[in-house]
Design a protein around this motif. Structure first.
Motif, mmCIF file in Angstrom:
data_model
loop_
_atom_site.group_PDB
_atom_site.id
_atom_site.type_symbol
_atom_site.label_atom_id
_atom_site.label_comp_id
_atom_site.label_asym_id
_atom_site.label_seq_id
_atom_site.Cartn_x
_atom_site.Cartn_y
_atom_site.Cartn_z
ATOM 1 N N THR A 161 0.818 -1.215 0.000
ATOM 2 C CA THR A 161 0.000 0.000 0.000
ATOM 3 C C THR A 161 0.853 1.266 0.000
ATOM 4 O O THR A 161 0.310 2.368 0.080
ATOM 5 C CB THR A 161 -0.961 0.027 1.209
ATOM 6 O OG1 THR A 161 -0.194 0.116 2.416
ATOM 7 C CG2 THR A 161 -1.854 -1.198 1.231
ATOM 8 N N GLY A 162 2.187 1.112 -0.052
ATOM 9 C CA GLY A 162 3.073 2.263 -0.116
ATOM 10 C C GLY A 162 3.549 2.793 1.225
ATOM 11 O O GLY A 162 4.200 3.835 1.290
ATOM 12 N N ARG A 163 3.249 2.060 2.302
ATOM 13 C CA ARG A 163 3.739 2.489 3.617
ATOM 14 C C ARG A 163 5.202 2.094 3.782
ATOM 15 O O ARG A 163 5.659 1.124 3.200
ATOM 16 C CB ARG A 163 2.891 1.880 4.727
ATOM 17 C CG ARG A 163 1.437 2.336 4.701
ATOM 18 C CD ARG A 163 0.609 1.677 5.773
ATOM 19 N NE ARG A 163 0.688 0.216 5.639
ATOM 20 C CZ ARG A 163 0.345 -0.645 6.583
ATOM 21 N NH1 ARG A 163 -0.124 -0.213 7.746
ATOM 22 N NH2 ARG A 163 0.437 -1.943 6.385
ATOM 23 N N VAL A 164 5.917 2.846 4.614
ATOM 24 C CA VAL A 164 7.349 2.665 4.835
ATOM 25 C C VAL A 164 7.590 1.783 6.052
ATOM 26 O O VAL A 164 6.970 1.982 7.107
ATOM 27 C CB VAL A 164 8.030 4.036 5.050
ATOM 28 C CG1 VAL A 164 9.522 3.873 5.326
ATOM 29 C CG2 VAL A 164 7.798 4.954 3.856
ATOM 30 N N TYR A 214 8.975 -3.979 14.372
ATOM 31 C CA TYR A 214 8.902 -3.246 13.116
ATOM 32 C C TYR A 214 7.441 -2.970 12.829
ATOM 33 O O TYR A 214 6.544 -3.660 13.345
ATOM 34 C CB TYR A 214 9.569 -4.007 11.965
ATOM 35 C CG TYR A 214 8.744 -5.147 11.412
ATOM 36 C CD1 TYR A 214 7.913 -4.954 10.312
ATOM 37 C CD2 TYR A 214 8.782 -6.414 11.988
ATOM 38 C CE1 TYR A 214 7.155 -6.000 9.799
ATOM 39 C CE2 TYR A 214 8.041 -7.460 11.485
ATOM 40 C CZ TYR A 214 7.222 -7.252 10.386
ATOM 41 O OH TYR A 214 6.463 -8.283 9.889
ATOM 42 N N ALA A 215 7.205 -1.960 12.011
ATOM 43 C CA ALA A 215 5.847 -1.620 11.604
ATOM 44 C C ALA A 215 5.927 -0.773 10.343
ATOM 45 O O ALA A 215 6.933 -0.112 10.081
ATOM 46 C CB ALA A 215 5.124 -0.853 12.708
ATOM 47 N N PHE A 216 4.851 -0.811 9.583
ATOM 48 C CA PHE A 216 4.753 0.038 8.397
ATOM 49 C C PHE A 216 3.961 1.287 8.765
ATOM 50 O O PHE A 216 2.964 1.216 9.488
ATOM 51 C CB PHE A 216 4.049 -0.711 7.261
ATOM 52 C CG PHE A 216 4.923 -1.753 6.617
ATOM 53 C CD1 PHE A 216 5.771 -1.412 5.574
ATOM 54 C CD2 PHE A 216 4.899 -3.064 7.059
ATOM 55 C CE1 PHE A 216 6.587 -2.367 4.984
ATOM 56 C CE2 PHE A 216 5.696 -4.029 6.471
ATOM 57 C CZ PHE A 216 6.547 -3.674 5.433
ATOM 58 N N HIS A 217 4.433 2.429 8.252
ATOM 59 C CA HIS A 217 3.800 3.716 8.524
ATOM 60 C C HIS A 217 3.632 4.478 7.217
ATOM 61 O O HIS A 217 4.514 4.438 6.354
ATOM 62 C CB HIS A 217 4.648 4.551 9.488
ATOM 63 C CG HIS A 217 4.839 3.902 10.812
ATOM 64 N ND1 HIS A 217 3.910 3.957 11.820
ATOM 65 C CD2 HIS A 217 5.869 3.148 11.302
ATOM 66 C CE1 HIS A 217 4.345 3.285 12.872
ATOM 67 N NE2 HIS A 217 5.535 2.785 12.577
ATOM 68 N N GLY A 218 2.512 5.201 7.121
ATOM 69 C CA GLY A 218 2.294 6.038 5.953
ATOM 70 C C GLY A 218 3.325 7.153 5.890
ATOM 71 O O GLY A 218 3.833 7.602 6.920
ATOM 72 N N ASP A 254 2.832 10.121 5.398
ATOM 73 C CA ASP A 254 2.308 11.269 6.144
ATOM 74 C C ASP A 254 2.468 11.114 7.657
ATOM 75 O O ASP A 254 2.258 12.062 8.411
ATOM 76 C CB ASP A 254 0.843 11.509 5.799
ATOM 77 C CG ASP A 254 -0.056 10.326 6.131
ATOM 78 O OD1 ASP A 254 0.438 9.185 6.245
ATOM 79 O OD2 ASP A 254 -1.268 10.549 6.284
ATOM 80 N N GLN A 255 2.884 9.946 8.137
ATOM 81 C CA GLN A 255 3.089 9.700 9.567
ATOM 82 C C GLN A 255 4.563 9.704 9.969
ATOM 83 O O GLN A 255 4.886 9.581 11.152
ATOM 84 C CB GLN A 255 2.496 8.338 9.957
ATOM 85 C CG GLN A 255 1.017 8.213 9.702
ATOM 86 C CD GLN A 255 0.543 6.786 9.910
ATOM 87 O OE1 GLN A 255 1.268 5.827 9.638
ATOM 88 N NE2 GLN A 255 -0.678 6.645 10.411
ATOM 89 N N LEU A 256 5.459 9.846 9.011
ATOM 90 C CA LEU A 256 6.886 9.725 9.297
ATOM 91 C C LEU A 256 7.380 10.764 10.292
ATOM 92 O O LEU A 256 8.177 10.448 11.179
ATOM 93 C CB LEU A 256 7.704 9.800 8.008
ATOM 94 C CG LEU A 256 7.499 8.639 7.033
ATOM 95 C CD1 LEU A 256 8.269 8.887 5.742
ATOM 96 C CD2 LEU A 256 7.891 7.319 7.663
ATOM 97 N N HIS A 287 11.892 11.363 3.748
ATOM 98 C CA HIS A 287 10.993 12.047 2.800
ATOM 99 C C HIS A 287 11.703 12.265 1.457
ATOM 100 O O HIS A 287 11.117 12.040 0.390
ATOM 101 C CB HIS A 287 10.514 13.383 3.365
ATOM 102 C CG HIS A 287 9.416 13.260 4.364
ATOM 103 N ND1 HIS A 287 8.157 12.787 4.051
ATOM 104 C CD2 HIS A 287 9.377 13.565 5.689
ATOM 105 C CE1 HIS A 287 7.395 12.796 5.128
ATOM 106 N NE2 HIS A 287 8.113 13.260 6.142
ATOM 107 N N ALA A 288 12.962 12.705 1.516
ATOM 108 C CA ALA A 288 13.717 12.921 0.275
ATOM 109 C C ALA A 288 13.911 11.602 -0.476
ATOM 110 O O ALA A 288 13.842 11.570 -1.712
ATOM 111 C CB ALA A 288 15.067 13.567 0.583
#
Length: 157
Positions: A25-28, A115-119, A121-123, A136-137
């Protein structure tokens, strides 16, 4: 070479490399170290003789227990630390982790506790500001098929 060139001090930065992984889903993917507060991306300091991409792959294997291919360089960041001195930090594209890779994650339990995935926009809420700017870069570099050169997490204009 003159005597003044021989005695001139040169930078000897601490160098580190990490990888940016995403879910479908594109989360980091972020990891939570056991030895300090906060979240980070998988990665760490380079060993002597190791290339940045080799260091990123080794750190991912040590921290997550997986060996997915490490892709292209997204970011190189000259980021001196106020107490730790000069640093040169590399972030590589780890790509999207398939369900098969996710099922193989086995945290080392020593350095990494979870570990977890975060959007994207949540970084900022999970990372220290200097790392958030770098990640972000890297996300932008990934979507634009570019490589970013940063100084303290900020692109030169």
């Amino acid at each position: 070479m003159s005597d003044s060139e021989v005695s001139e001090a040169v930078a000897q930065p601490r160098t580190a490399a990490g990888a940016l992984f995403f879910d479908e889903t594109g989360r980091v993917l972020l990891v939570k170290p056991t030895y300090k507060p906060g979240w980070e991306i998988p990665g760490g300091y380079m060993h002597p003789g190791e290339t940045p991409s080799e260091a990123a792959a080794r750190e991912v294997q040590e921290e997550l227990g997986i060996t997915p291919p490490i892709g292209r360089l997204l970011v190189a960041d000259w980021a001196p630390h106020p107490t730790e001195g000069d640093k040169l930090l590399f972030v590589f594209d780890g790509g999207t982790l398939s369900p098969e890779w996710l099922a193989k994650i086995n945290l080392d339990g020593v350095e990494i506790g979870e570990y977890a995935f975060h959007g994207v926009d949540q970084l900022d809420a999970h990372l220290i500001p200097r790392l958030a700017r770098r990640v972000h870069a890297a996300c932008t570099a990934r979507t634009t098929a570019a490589t970013a050169y940063l100084e303290n997490g900020v692109p030169l204009t």
